[in-house]
Design an enzyme around this catalytic site. Structure first.
Site, PDB file in Angstrom:
ATOM      1  N   LYS A 195       0.804  -1.225   0.000  1.00 27.09           N
ATOM      2  CA  LYS A 195       0.000   0.000   0.000  1.00 27.09           C
ATOM      3  C   LYS A 195       0.836   1.274   0.000  1.00 27.09           C
ATOM      4  O   LYS A 195       0.482   2.251  -0.648  1.00 27.09           O
ATOM      5  CB  LYS A 195      -0.978  -0.029   1.171  1.00 27.09           C
ATOM      6  CG  LYS A 195      -2.073  -1.076   0.997  1.00 27.09           C
ATOM      7  CD  LYS A 195      -2.999  -1.123   2.184  1.00 27.09           C
ATOM      8  CE  LYS A 195      -4.188  -2.034   1.920  1.00 27.09           C
ATOM      9  NZ  LYS A 195      -3.829  -3.382   1.498  1.00 27.09           N
ATOM     10  N   HIS A 230     -17.109   4.372   0.198  1.00 27.29           N
ATOM     11  CA  HIS A 230     -16.084   3.516  -0.397  1.00 27.29           C
ATOM     12  C   HIS A 230     -16.545   3.186  -1.819  1.00 27.29           C
ATOM     13  O   HIS A 230     -17.477   2.421  -2.025  1.00 27.29           O
ATOM     14  CB  HIS A 230     -15.954   2.239   0.434  1.00 27.29           C
ATOM     15  CG  HIS A 230     -14.912   1.286  -0.045  1.00 27.29           C
ATOM     16  ND1 HIS A 230     -14.079   0.608   0.815  1.00 27.29           N
ATOM     17  CD2 HIS A 230     -14.552   0.884  -1.285  1.00 27.29           C
ATOM     18  CE1 HIS A 230     -13.260  -0.166   0.108  1.00 27.29           C
ATOM     19  NE2 HIS A 230     -13.545  -0.015  -1.161  1.00 27.29           N
ATOM     20  N   GLU A 267      -9.608   1.401  -5.748  1.00 26.75           N
ATOM     21  CA  GLU A 267     -10.518   1.777  -4.680  1.00 26.75           C
ATOM     22  C   GLU A 267     -10.294   3.239  -4.273  1.00 26.75           C
ATOM     23  O   GLU A 267      -9.156   3.667  -4.073  1.00 26.75           O
ATOM     24  CB  GLU A 267     -10.333   0.854  -3.478  1.00 26.75           C
ATOM     25  CG  GLU A 267     -10.530  -0.618  -3.831  1.00 26.75           C
ATOM     26  CD  GLU A 267     -10.854  -1.483  -2.632  1.00 26.75           C
ATOM     27  OE1 GLU A 267     -10.699  -1.003  -1.499  1.00 26.75           O
ATOM     28  OE2 GLU A 267     -11.263  -2.640  -2.841  1.00 26.75           O
ATOM     29  N   GLU A 285      -6.436   2.245  -2.482  1.00 28.62           N
ATOM     30  CA  GLU A 285      -5.578   1.098  -2.760  1.00 28.62           C
ATOM     31  C   GLU A 285      -6.021   0.442  -4.051  1.00 28.62           C
ATOM     32  O   GLU A 285      -7.082   0.753  -4.595  1.00 28.62           O
ATOM     33  CB  GLU A 285      -5.611   0.082  -1.611  1.00 28.62           C
ATOM     34  CG  GLU A 285      -6.973  -0.558  -1.386  1.00 28.62           C
ATOM     35  CD  GLU A 285      -7.003  -1.466  -0.173  1.00 28.62           C
ATOM     36  OE1 GLU A 285      -6.311  -1.152   0.809  1.00 28.62           O
ATOM     37  OE2 GLU A 285      -7.722  -2.477  -0.212  1.00 28.62           O
ATOM     38  N   ASN A 306      -6.617  -3.452  -5.664  1.00 33.30           N
ATOM     39  CA  ASN A 306      -6.653  -4.907  -5.484  1.00 33.30           C
ATOM     40  C   ASN A 306      -6.267  -5.555  -6.799  1.00 33.30           C
ATOM     41  O   ASN A 306      -6.945  -5.373  -7.817  1.00 33.30           O
ATOM     42  CB  ASN A 306      -8.042  -5.374  -5.042  1.00 33.30           C
ATOM     43  CG  ASN A 306      -8.312  -5.002  -3.600  1.00 33.30           C
ATOM     44  OD1 ASN A 306      -7.537  -5.329  -2.711  1.00 33.30           O
ATOM     45  ND2 ASN A 306      -9.397  -4.287  -3.363  1.00 33.30           N
ATOM     46  N   ARG A 335      -6.490  -8.400  -8.271  1.00 34.04           N
ATOM     47  CA  ARG A 335      -7.160  -9.694  -8.412  1.00 34.04           C
ATOM     48  C   ARG A 335      -8.623  -9.459  -8.739  1.00 34.04           C
ATOM     49  O   ARG A 335      -9.087  -8.326  -8.756  1.00 34.04           O
ATOM     50  CB  ARG A 335      -7.045 -10.486  -7.099  1.00 34.04           C
ATOM     51  CG  ARG A 335      -7.558  -9.667  -5.895  1.00 34.04           C
ATOM     52  CD  ARG A 335      -7.674 -10.466  -4.638  1.00 34.04           C
ATOM     53  NE  ARG A 335      -7.891  -9.625  -3.459  1.00 34.04           N
ATOM     54  CZ  ARG A 335      -9.027  -9.086  -3.097  1.00 34.04           C
ATOM     55  NH1 ARG A 335     -10.118  -9.273  -3.848  1.00 34.04           N
ATOM     56  NH2 ARG A 335      -9.134  -8.350  -1.992  1.00 34.04           N
ATOM     57  N   VAL A 368     -14.507 -10.228  -4.642  1.00 33.93           N
ATOM     58  CA  VAL A 368     -15.685 -10.974  -4.194  1.00 33.93           C
ATOM     59  C   VAL A 368     -16.934 -10.434  -4.892  1.00 33.93           C
ATOM     60  O   VAL A 368     -17.795 -11.186  -5.346  1.00 33.93           O
ATOM     61  CB  VAL A 368     -15.857 -10.869  -2.662  1.00 33.93           C
ATOM     62  CG1 VAL A 368     -17.155 -11.529  -2.211  1.00 33.93           C
ATOM     63  CG2 VAL A 368     -14.665 -11.482  -1.934  1.00 33.93           C
TER      64      VAL A 368
END
Length: 451
Positions: free
Chosen positions: A116, A208, A275, A288, A290, A292, A295
């Site tokens: 991060k 978020h 994000e 940040e 991710n 990948r 979910v």
């Protein structure tokens, strides 16, 4: 295209990947621990191989056993899903050394964006707005406190290698800083074997908002709109939706273009998520990335019409993106509820055990991603998520009504779940309106669940 893919994961995401591969005519290999011998992904895959005992460190996190299984089963690629080894740069590097395609970004990019503090530095250089904070990582309470005073309280303490809400604490002043820093650092050491921390100013009552991006090996990058993930507890998402009621078309365009710029700045490949925190003044800040699949990817699939798992596989095989930015048109509204084996009334205590009865809802615009079935025994060794319930409607009002109906039809007996709690969220007036929702929604409106 690959002939055979090994799935280095378990549960519903393993089932999801198997289904995508089956539709593409690709054979699959499931890996499983001794605790997952009867899990659905082992039954649906073309082949399955046990890689160790129940503890993750001896099975799903054991790189050597997973790579050995891939070679033994003659698979050309590994899909890591999310969690476990999905953001592990060393694993991606070992795959490359073994001549196995890692379905995700390169080890170099994972290193750059997975850490991060390093990602923050990279985004600043790319001109992406970030939350004011420290420019360098910290390791001791003394240097961290000095930095916190310079940034200004309140501050967010974060593990550089963190994820899933682990290694994070908010400090409101010098008097509580030391304890919060030490607790976050201990959590980081335990969860990620890393004591590196970083600090940023705490944005109060933010939303978020994350943007799904997809990139190929030829420099093409698209975003697929945003997901609002503000409904969360202890920094872990509970419910996600797309699009966000907080985003105007103009702001969506600006944030989307910023997400694409951020991905291009690091030469990103495959699926990823940028994000952001959005404050009450509609200022957005990079939080940040991710590296990948997420979910909550199904809500994006519903509103964009793109199968993200298939696109991941195609890109990893060297194909160009199947869509351009002009092809992406967000249609309707989608909501996802995570159904977990937990008791919200007892501080969300995990509730493993045997499932005695299951009934999944159905109907137009209702999707269930799950690995459970009647007599399935939910193990105590892993994440408590049982399924994801996703709905799609013509607008947010219809999607909320559809989700309430689906939750009312869903039956899971034999263990405790958070099903009723999700229904309470969907029935809350503030959630229904949507405009005043922030990341403190659950502790504010459901304080009895946060004691």
């Amino acid at each position: 295209m690959f002939e055979k893919i090994l799935i280095a994961n378990r549960g519903e995401i393993a089932v999801r990947i198997i289904r995508a591969c089956r539709e593409m005519g690709i054979k699959t290999v499931a890996v499983y621990s001794e605790a997952d011998r009867d899990s659905l992904h082992t039954l649906l895959a073309d082949e399955a191989i046990c890689i160790g005992p129940a503890p993750s460190t001896q099975s799903y996190l054991n790189m050597e056993r997973i790579l050995a299984a891939t070679v033994a089963m003659k698979a050309q690629a590994i899909h890591p899903g999310f969690g476990f080894l999905s953001e592990n740069a060393r694993f991606a590097e070992l795959c490359e050394k073994c001549g196995i395609t890692f379905i995700g970004p390169s080890a170099e990019i994972i290193n750059k964006m997975g850490n991060k503090s390093e990602a923050r530095k990279t985004m600043i250089e790319a001109g992406v707005p970030v939350v004011p904070g420290g420019k360098e990582p910290v390791h001791t309470v003394e240097e961290a406190l000095a930095m916190a005073k310079e940034i200004g309280f309140p501050v967010m303490i974060k593990a550089s290698s963190g994820g899933g809400g682990k290694g994070m604490r908010v400090s409101y002043g010098p008097e509580d800083f030391e304890a919060n820093f030490q607790n976050a650092q201990m959590e980081s050491i335990k969860g990620f074997s890393d004591d590196t921390m970083y600090l940023e100013r705490y944005v109060e009552k933010p939303r978020h908002i994350e943007f799904q991006i997809m990139a190929d090996k030829y420099g093409n990058v698209v975003h697929l709109g945003e997901r609002d993930c503000s409904i969360q507890r202890r920094h872990q998402k509970v419910l996600e939706e797309s699009p966000s009621v907080a985003i105007s078309d103009e702001l969506r365009k600006e944030m989307g273009e910023t997400a694409v710029r951020a991905a291009k700045a690091v030469g990103y490949e495959n699926a990823g998520t940028i994000e952001f925190l959005l404050d009450k003044h509609k200022n957005f800040y990079f939080m940040e990335m991710n590296t990948r699949i997420q979910v909550e990817h199904p809500v994006t699939e519903f509103v964009s019409g793109l199968d993200l798992i298939k696109e991941q596989i195609r890109v990893a095989a060297g194909e160009h993106l199947s869509v351009s930015q002009e092809d992406i048109h967000i249609q309707g509204h989608a909501i996802e509820c995570r159904i977990n084996a937990e008791n919200p009334a007892k501080n969300f205590m995990p509730c493993p055990g045997r499932i005695s009865n299951v009934h999944f809802p159905g109907g137009n615009g209702v999707r269930v991603d799950s690995h459970i079935y009647v007599d399935y025994k939910v193990p105590a060794n892993y994440d408590s998520m049982l399924m994801k319930l996703i709905v799609h409607g013509k607008d947010r009002q219809e999607a909320i009504a559809k989700m309430r109906s689906a939750l009312g039809e869903l039956v899971i007996e034999g263990i405790e779940t958070n099903l009723d709690f999700q229904y309470e969220i969907l029935s809350n007036e503030v959630f229904e309106d949507g405009h005043e929702v922030a990341t403190d929604f659950i502790p504010t409106y459901f304080p009895d669940y946060c004691k």
